[in-house]
Every structure is written in structure tokens, then in C-alpha cells.
Design a protein around this motif. Structure first.
Motif, PDB file in Angstrom:
ATOM      1  N   ALA B 136       1.697   2.132   1.463  1.00 32.32           N
ATOM      2  CA  ALA B 136       1.188   3.529   1.376  1.00 32.32           C
ATOM      3  C   ALA B 136       1.567   4.445   2.702  1.00 32.32           C
ATOM      4  CB  ALA B 136      -0.136   3.264   1.201  1.00 32.32           C
ATOM      5  N   THR B 137       2.281   3.856   3.800  1.00 29.75           N
ATOM      6  CA  THR B 137       2.759   4.688   4.805  1.00 29.75           C
ATOM      7  C   THR B 137       3.272   6.016   4.352  1.00 29.75           C
ATOM      8  OG1 THR B 137       2.843   2.812   6.110  1.00 29.75           O
ATOM      9  CG2 THR B 137       4.113   4.679   6.735  1.00 29.75           C
ATOM     10  N   GLY B 138       2.616   6.877   4.776  1.00 29.64           N
ATOM     11  CA  GLY B 138       3.318   8.256   4.664  1.00 29.64           C
ATOM     12  C   GLY B 138       2.925   9.062   3.482  1.00 29.64           C
ATOM     13  N   GLU B 139       1.759   8.461   2.781  1.00 28.70           N
ATOM     14  CA  GLU B 139       0.931   9.165   1.706  1.00 28.70           C
ATOM     15  C   GLU B 139      -0.112   9.782   2.114  1.00 28.70           C
ATOM     16  OE1 GLU B 139       0.102   6.112  -1.073  1.00 28.70           O
ATOM     17  OE2 GLU B 139       2.538   5.728  -1.508  1.00 28.70           O
ATOM     18  N   GLN B 140      -0.436  10.013   3.540  1.00 25.04           N
ATOM     19  CA  GLN B 140      -1.520  10.682   3.880  1.00 25.04           C
ATOM     20  C   GLN B 140      -1.440  12.234   3.425  1.00 25.04           C
ATOM     21  OE1 GLN B 140       0.615   9.500   6.290  1.00 25.04           O
ATOM     22  NE2 GLN B 140      -0.354   8.118   7.434  1.00 25.04           N
ATOM     23  N   ALA B 141      -2.970  12.756   3.273  1.00 27.95           N
ATOM     24  CA  ALA B 141      -2.943  14.069   3.011  1.00 27.95           C
ATOM     25  C   ALA B 141      -2.253  14.998   4.144  1.00 27.95           C
ATOM     26  CB  ALA B 141      -4.408  14.664   2.589  1.00 27.95           C
ATOM     27  N   LEU B 142      -1.850  16.122   3.922  1.00 28.55           N
ATOM     28  CA  LEU B 142      -1.459  17.043   5.045  1.00 28.55           C
ATOM     29  C   LEU B 142      -2.442  17.341   6.091  1.00 28.55           C
ATOM     30  CD1 LEU B 142       1.104  19.049   5.901  1.00 28.55           C
ATOM     31  CD2 LEU B 142      -0.478  20.766   4.924  1.00 28.55           C
ATOM     32  N   SER B 143      -1.832  17.143   7.277  1.00 25.19           N
ATOM     33  CA  SER B 143      -3.119  17.449   8.310  1.00 25.19           C
ATOM     34  C   SER B 143      -2.335  18.013   9.403  1.00 25.19           C
ATOM     35  CB  SER B 143      -3.721  16.063   8.782  1.00 25.19           C
ATOM     36  OG  SER B 143      -3.121  15.344   9.604  1.00 25.19           O
ATOM     37  N   ILE B 144      -3.116  18.364  10.720  1.00 27.30           N
ATOM     38  CA  ILE B 144      -2.249  18.637  11.817  1.00 27.30           C
ATOM     39  C   ILE B 144      -1.347  17.497  12.294  1.00 27.30           C
ATOM     40  CG2 ILE B 144      -4.026  20.198  12.420  1.00 27.30           C
ATOM     41  CD1 ILE B 144      -4.906  18.143  14.675  1.00 27.30           C
ATOM     42  N   TRP B 145      -1.278  16.431  11.951  1.00 21.69           N
ATOM     43  CA  TRP B 145      -0.736  15.097  12.320  1.00 21.69           C
ATOM     44  C   TRP B 145       0.733  15.315  11.644  1.00 21.69           C
ATOM     45  CZ3 TRP B 145      -2.170  13.790  17.149  1.00 21.69           C
ATOM     46  CH2 TRP B 145      -3.289  13.740  17.480  1.00 21.69           C
ATOM     47  N   PRO B 146       1.583  14.755  12.155  1.00 21.56           N
ATOM     48  CA  PRO B 146       2.834  14.800  11.243  1.00 21.56           C
ATOM     49  C   PRO B 146       2.591  13.698  10.551  1.00 21.56           C
ATOM     50  CG  PRO B 146       3.729  14.886  13.445  1.00 21.56           C
ATOM     51  CD  PRO B 146       2.181  14.744  13.470  1.00 21.56           C
ATOM     52  N   VAL B 147       3.389  13.646   9.280  1.00 24.24           N
ATOM     53  CA  VAL B 147       3.301  12.297   8.327  1.00 24.24           C
ATOM     54  C   VAL B 147       3.906  11.010   9.043  1.00 24.24           C
ATOM     55  CG1 VAL B 147       4.414  11.431   6.160  1.00 24.24           C
ATOM     56  CG2 VAL B 147       3.763  13.848   6.304  1.00 24.24           C
ATOM     57  N   ALA B 148       3.287   9.912   8.974  1.00 20.01           N
ATOM     58  CA  ALA B 148       3.562   8.825   9.585  1.00 20.01           C
ATOM     59  C   ALA B 148       5.217   8.359   8.957  1.00 20.01           C
ATOM     60  CB  ALA B 148       2.661   7.725   9.140  1.00 20.01           C
ATOM     61  N   GLU B 149       5.754   7.820   9.909  1.00 19.08           N
ATOM     62  CA  GLU B 149       7.312   7.441   9.772  1.00 19.08           C
ATOM     63  C   GLU B 149       7.254   5.898   9.757  1.00 19.08           C
ATOM     64  OE1 GLU B 149      10.050   9.572  11.862  1.00 19.08           O
ATOM     65  OE2 GLU B 149       8.859  11.412  11.843  1.00 19.08           O
ATOM     66  N   HIS B 150       6.210   5.162   9.941  1.00 18.43           N
ATOM     67  CA  HIS B 150       6.150   3.746   9.916  1.00 18.43           C
ATOM     68  C   HIS B 150       4.670   3.230   9.816  1.00 18.43           C
ATOM     69  CE1 HIS B 150       5.334   4.827  14.237  1.00 18.43           C
ATOM     70  NE2 HIS B 150       4.525   3.768  14.075  1.00 18.43           N
ATOM     71  N   PRO B 151       4.538   2.209   9.177  1.00 17.80           N
ATOM     72  CA  PRO B 151       3.070   1.566   9.140  1.00 17.80           C
ATOM     73  C   PRO B 151       2.301   1.721  10.539  1.00 17.80           C
ATOM     74  CG  PRO B 151       4.645   0.248   7.967  1.00 17.80           C
ATOM     75  CD  PRO B 151       5.509   1.074   8.740  1.00 17.80           C
ATOM     76  N   ALA B 152       1.129   2.063  10.858  1.00 21.06           N
ATOM     77  CA  ALA B 152       0.407   2.111  12.130  1.00 21.06           C
ATOM     78  C   ALA B 152       0.263   0.825  12.475  1.00 21.06           C
ATOM     79  CB  ALA B 152      -1.005   3.024  11.780  1.00 21.06           C
ATOM     80  N   GLY B 153       0.503   0.686  13.932  1.00 22.11           N
ATOM     81  CA  GLY B 153       0.289  -0.550  14.568  1.00 22.11           C
ATOM     82  C   GLY B 153       1.684  -1.532  14.662  1.00 22.11           C
ATOM     83  N   PHE B 154       2.708  -0.841  14.114  1.00 16.84           N
ATOM     84  CA  PHE B 154       4.078  -1.371  14.051  1.00 16.84           C
ATOM     85  C   PHE B 154       5.041  -0.415  14.986  1.00 16.84           C
ATOM     86  CE2 PHE B 154       1.679  -3.497  11.062  1.00 16.84           C
ATOM     87  CZ  PHE B 154       2.070  -4.865  11.103  1.00 16.84           C
ATOM     88  N   ASP B 155       6.002  -1.031  15.352  1.00 13.31           N
ATOM     89  CA  ASP B 155       7.013  -0.085  16.072  1.00 13.31           C
ATOM     90  C   ASP B 155       8.111   0.625  15.099  1.00 13.31           C
ATOM     91  OD1 ASP B 155       8.946   0.496  18.000  1.00 13.31           O
ATOM     92  OD2 ASP B 155       8.125  -0.886  19.516  1.00 13.31           O
ATOM     93  N   GLY B 156       7.971   1.853  15.372  1.00 10.51           N
ATOM     94  CA  GLY B 156       9.048   2.561  14.553  1.00 10.51           C
ATOM     95  C   GLY B 156      10.485   2.488  15.033  1.00 10.51           C
ATOM     96  N   GLN B 157      10.518   1.967  16.197  1.00 10.56           N
ATOM     97  CA  GLN B 157      12.117   2.038  16.583  1.00 10.56           C
ATOM     98  C   GLN B 157      12.727   0.489  16.927  1.00 10.56           C
ATOM     99  OE1 GLN B 157      11.541   4.796  19.997  1.00 10.56           O
ATOM    100  NE2 GLN B 157      12.833   6.392  18.641  1.00 10.56           N
ATOM    101  N   ALA B 158      11.659  -0.260  17.535  1.00 12.11           N
ATOM    102  CA  ALA B 158      12.161  -1.627  18.097  1.00 12.11           C
ATOM    103  C   ALA B 158      12.737  -2.468  16.698  1.00 12.11           C
ATOM    104  CB  ALA B 158      11.117  -2.321  18.614  1.00 12.11           C
ATOM    105  N   VAL B 159      13.669  -3.287  17.365  1.00  8.09           N
ATOM    106  CA  VAL B 159      14.094  -4.360  16.276  1.00  8.09           C
ATOM    107  C   VAL B 159      13.586  -5.684  16.456  1.00  8.09           C
ATOM    108  CG1 VAL B 159      16.278  -3.017  15.903  1.00  8.09           C
ATOM    109  CG2 VAL B 159      16.187  -4.656  17.711  1.00  8.09           C
ATOM    110  N   GLN B 160      12.980  -5.962  17.359  1.00 12.64           N
ATOM    111  CA  GLN B 160      12.316  -7.307  17.488  1.00 12.64           C
ATOM    112  C   GLN B 160      11.114  -7.160  18.344  1.00 12.64           C
ATOM    113  OE1 GLN B 160      15.267  -9.603  20.025  1.00 12.64           O
ATOM    114  NE2 GLN B 160      13.284 -10.136  20.909  1.00 12.64           N
ATOM    115  N   THR B 161      10.227  -8.081  18.186  1.00 12.40           N
ATOM    116  CA  THR B 161       8.843  -7.873  18.941  1.00 12.40           C
ATOM    117  C   THR B 161       8.981  -8.110  20.259  1.00 12.40           C
ATOM    118  OG1 THR B 161       7.842  -9.002  16.904  1.00 12.40           O
ATOM    119  CG2 THR B 161       6.452  -8.651  18.603  1.00 12.40           C
ATOM    120  N   SER B 162       8.653  -7.242  20.910  1.00 12.86           N
ATOM    121  CA  SER B 162       8.624  -7.343  22.368  1.00 12.86           C
ATOM    122  C   SER B 162       7.822  -8.404  23.086  1.00 12.86           C
ATOM    123  CB  SER B 162       7.950  -5.915  23.030  1.00 12.86           C
ATOM    124  OG  SER B 162       8.657  -4.948  22.438  1.00 12.86           O
ATOM    125  N   GLY B 163       8.234  -9.036  24.031  1.00 14.92           N
ATOM    126  CA  GLY B 163       7.722 -10.054  24.735  1.00 14.92           C
ATOM    127  C   GLY B 163       6.167  -9.646  25.333  1.00 14.92           C
TER     128      GLY B 163
END
Lengths: 267, 264
Positions: B136-163
């Protein structure tokens, strides 16, 4: 850190020139007014002079130098605490992106009007739009925290009429929605957020573009508050003696008693 | 309403000056007469926000979380912002305001923590619920915050979990209150698969904050606060080094009217 920044919005080459959205700032855009530049920066469009006069009027009509207002108060407290004035100004702007006034309601309001405009264009009445909207969310832009009558609307309406912008789809819809709201609750009169966002919707702003325009509408009220607070004795703005604060928390307790014999916190 | 109301703080004035504080109590505890010298900083933080003193175990978990969050490092966008502010010679407050503004966001910032703590309230220890939540990521109602581009708590850019994320998770799991952290550790791979992203430090922080009983708003505030030390240190360092040594990349302007492709 990146070696090359890729961009389309502009860049400067100190000592040579600056580019603003594909135009040389000092040549192509020479003489452009600040509001036009600001809105061009947001939308990428050059708005017409009547539109720019209305946009500037919106800012003018709600820049109140009243230090009690929360965002102004932030700015003034900084000055009176002898902080740097611009820190107060920046914090005051940030405080304007609020939930019950300023940025939040404005964003929700234009979001409503953009959707309502589409529905209205498809033949849905304002009454039906309101009924549909209220099934899932509030309609912001109607009603006001301190007084349901908004003194800014008559001058804004006169300005919109004078500039020939009072016949837009969203502008007219704002009044029809007001009637639908008043039929439900008589105190839900239209406020400044509704009519300003309707005007912006008529000008083609998206919600996110409007967010950046709208947030500065109270800005001009802040510097007077800052300067007056700076002139007052330090620490004298809205001072509170200890007994002015109402404490309704727990009574005195001993820090050393907080842990029981087994080390667990009490309470 | 012209009188401020609080359940947090009580100040008793000196007899001769209603503005001079003789005793200040935080949720009933005498801060300067009783706590000072016997209270750790994280215990006061916990007390301020939760209204009750932490247990020893809660204080230990919060302290370790504070260590993990204290410096996101100079590549972090919030720290970068603080350094950019400082290198130009702006005020100390401007550096921290810059760090707060950038660190407030959804990418590795406090809004991500807010959403992830909210997720713990909604999904708890229910893996299918978390999987649905991620979808359901990105389905939030419009707010002052931009729409989420990744599930919260996970890294939107990394390809592997950081040490450092894994070490933080493992390090925090040893604490007694770390119920959610241990569940997160046990289900990390499945959760990462659902999110399509590696776990981020914000996800670890959110689990820890939820384990400590903080709600989403409190977690958001703490995340903003606890990451400021690094921003401050790096800002001061770059100010001292001077702007000539602070990176200033070349620019490629795609719609340059002068058709200059790359300039510096």
C-alpha cells in the motif's frame, strides 16, 4: 559526492552569467518582476499581468503584522530573545506550513478544487460534489478557527473582479460549494484558503506548485513583528512568571524511588 | 486562554522573583535538586516524552539507539545540508535547521520513522499485515509530505542491507524490551522481500522506538533530535576547513540557452 550535477532548472557561472529555467536571467528575463519570477520558477510558465496582480494581492491581503499569530510569534520571539532575525523569519515560514492555517489547509483546498473542477466539468453539481467528498474527508477552506467571517474575502473578490478573474470555473465553484456547505452547517462560510486556492486552480497550478506559492502569503507580516520585538527589552515579549503556567501533572516524587527492588520502573 | 497548561514541567519561583526558578520538576521529579548527577540524559529524554522514568532496560536500549543514530555520517543528506550551511559561514542554528529540514523527510529521515512506527501499531507481529502494508506504499492521502516512494523503514536506494544496519539490529536485539526488534530480525528477509528493498536504519530505529513505547509523533521527534550531534560536528569541521575545500560539483545544464554543455 557527485562530480557533475545534471539539471534543467538553471545554474550560475559566477563572473559570467546565470540561467533561470532556460532563460538568461540578466538578458532574457531582464526587468521581470519578483512575483513573476517566483511563479515562473514554480510553474515554468509566464503568467499574465492580471494573474500576477491577483497572486500578489493574495499575499498582501493576509500579511498581518500581529505578533500573537503563531508564525509571527515564532519570528518575534527569536528577535526578542536576541537571536538572528533571519533565523526567526525562516522558522516563522516553517511554522506557516501548519495543519489548521496556512500551508496545510491551502494544499487540501486546492486538491479539492482540482478534483471538484473535473467532476463539475463532467456535469456534477456542487451539491453532489460536496456530498461525495464529505463521505470520505473534510472539505477545507470553509469555516475558520477564530471567526467564521473572513474579512479578506471582500477585498479579494474586488481584486479578482477588477482583474477579470472572477469567472473561472473553480472561482465560481467555490461559491457554489459554500452554499452547499452552509446548507449543512451555517458556520461553514468560505474562507481565504478556499477562494485563493480556487483562483490558483483557475491559473493552472497543481497542488504541489500551489504549496510553494501559498506558503509565503503571510511573509510580509513577519518583519514588522521581528523589528518591533527587537526594539523591546530582551526577554520582554510575552513573559510568563512561574505561577502563570498551569501545571496539572503528577505531584512531587523522588528519583531514587523510581526503580523497584527488581529494577523495574514503577508506574 | 492566556495561561499555558502543562503536565510535564512545574516551576516553583524564588520568593523574591516570580521569574526566577527555585525548583523545577519534570513529571514530579526535582530535576536540579534530585535528578542531576544521578540521571542519565536518555532517562530524562524518556521521562520528558513518556511521562514516566524508564526501567534500566529501557534506558539501556534508548542509549544504544542514541549512539547508533548520533552521526549518520557526512554523506547523509541531512548532514550534507548542515555542512553546506556551515561552509558558507551561516549560523550554528542555520546548520541544525538545515539538518532538521532535510532529515525530516521520507528518505532516511524522521517522516520515514513516523510511518514505520505507525506500521507497528497497525501490523504488529503479523507478517501478512506487513506485506499488505508494504504493497500500500504511496497510497497516502495528499499531505504536505511528498508521496512515499518506498515502504517506510526500508531503504529507497540501497541494493543490499548495510552492515551497520545489521549490526545495529543485532546490537539492539539483546535488550530486554526489544520484542519488535527481535521479531524484525527473525522476519527481516521476508519483510525485505515484501518491501522490495533492504531494511534501513529508520526501520531499526522505528522498531526500537515502538519497543520503548513511543508513538509515531514521539518517534519522529526523537529521530530528529538524536541525529543532530553528527550534523553539528560535521558542520563545525567543514566551517573550519573552509568553503574552498567543500565539494562544489560541475554542472550540466540541459536547457542552457548558450548551449554550454559542461561548465564548472
Amino acid at each position: 559526492m557527485t562530480d557533475v550535477l545534471h539539471t534543467r532548472v538553471g545554474a550560475c557561472w559566477p563572473g559570467t552569467r546565470a540561467v533561470f529555467r532556460g532563460h538568461d536571467l540578466h538578458d532574457d528575463l531582464a526587468g521581470i518582476g519578483w512575483m513573476e519570477l517566483y511563479v515562473f520558477g514554480i510553474t515554468g510558465r509566464r503568467l499574465a499581468p492580471p494573474q500576477l496582480r491577483v497572486l500578489e494581492g493574495i499575499w498582501t491581503l493576509t500579511s498581518y503584522p500581529d505578533t500573537r499569530l503563531w508564525n509571527n510569534r515564532v519570528a518575534a520571539l527569536a528577535a526578542n530573545a536576541r537571536s538572528a532575525s533571519v533565523l526567526g523569519l525562516a522558522a516563522g515560514i516553517a511554522a506557516t506550513e501548519a495543519g489548521v492555517f496556512g500551508g496545510g489547509p491551502g494544499l487540501q483546498s486546492i486538491d479539492f478544487f482540482l478534483r471538484a473542477g473535473v467532476l463539475h466539468g463532467q456535469g456534477m453539481s456542487a451539491e453532489a460534489i460536496v456530498e461525495r467528498e464529505l463521505q470520505t474527508r473534510r472539505i477545507l477552506g470553509y469555516g475558520r478557527p477564530l471567526n467564521s467571517t473572513d474579512e479578506r474575502l471582500p477585498p479579494l473578490m474586488r481584486l479578482a473582479e477588477r482583474e477579470g478573474l472572477s469567472q473561472g470555473l473553480h472561482y465560481r465553484l467555490a461559491f457554489d460549494v459554500e452554499q452547499a456547505m452552509l446548507r449543512r452547517k451555517p458556520f461553514l462560510k468560505m474562507n481565504f484558503a478556499a477562494l485563493t486556492s480556487a483562483l490558483a486552480a483557475d491559473m493552472g497550478f497543481t497542488a504541489r506548485q500551489y504549496q510553494l506559492y501559498n506558503i509565503l502569503k503571510t511573509l510580509a507580516g513577519m518583519p514588522p513583528c521581528i523589528l518591533e520585538a527587537a526594539d523591546k527589552p530582551e526577554g520582554s515579549l510575552m513573559p510568563s512568571a512561574c505561577d502563570v503556567v498551569i501545571y496539572d501533572g503528577v505531584g512531587p516524587r523522588i528519583w531514587g524511588d523510581r526503580l523497584g527492588n527488581d529494577g523495574a520502573a514503577q508506574g | 486562554m492566556n495561561r499555558l497548561q502543562t503536565r510535564i514541567w512545574h516551576e516553583a519561583p524564588e520568593p523574591g522573583d516570580p521569574f526566577a526558578v527555585r525548583v523545577a520538576r519534570c513529571h514530579g521529579y526535582d530535576v536540579f535538586g534530585d535528578m542531576l548527577g544521578r540521571c542519565r540524559w536518555v532517562e530524562l529524554l524518556f521521562l520528558l516524552l513518556r511521562g514516566e522514568a524508564p526501567s534500566r532496560e529501557q534506558a539501556a536500549l534508548l542509549e544504544d539507539l542514541a549512539v547508533a543514530l548520533a552521526n549518520p555520517g557526512p554523506r547523509d543528506p541531512a548532514v550534507h545540508a548542515a555542512m553546506a550551511s556551515a561552509t558558507g559561514g551561516a549560523t550554528a542554528a542555520a546548520a541544525l535547521m538545515a539538518a532538521l529540514a532535510v532529515g525530516a523527510g521520507r528518505q532516511g529521515g524522521a517522516r520515514d520513522v513516523f510511518e514505520a512506527v505507525t506500521g507497528w501499531g497497525q501490523c504488529g507481529f503479523d507478517l501478512p499485515a506487513w506485506q499488505a502494508w508494504a504493497r500500500a506504499t504511496g497510497e497516502q492521502a495528499l499531505s504536505i509530505w511528498p508521496v512515499a516512494e518506498h515502504p517506510a523503514g526500508f531503504d529507497g536506494q540501497a541494493v543490499q542491507t548495510s552492515g551497520i544496519v545489521l549490526k545495529t539490529l543485532a546490537g539492539l536485539c539483546v535488550h530486554v524490551p526489544a520484542e519488535r526488534l527481535r521479531w524484525l530480525s527473525a522476519h527481516r528477509v521476508a519483510l525485505e522481500a515484501a518491501a522490495g528493498r533492504p531494511l534501513a536504519m529508520t526501520g531499526v530505529a522505528a522498531a526500537a522506538l515502538a519497543d520503548l513505547g513511543f508513538d509515531a509523533e514521539q518517534g519522529e521527534m526523537l529521530h530528529l533530535l538524536l541525529r543532530l550531534p553528527g550534523a553539528a560536528a560535521h558542520a563545525l569541521e567543514q566551517r573550519a576547513l573552509g568553503y574552498k575545500r567543500f565539494p562544489f560539483p560541475a554542472v550540466q545544464l540541459d536547457d542552457d540557452p548558450a548551449r554550454a554543455v559542461v561548465a564548472s
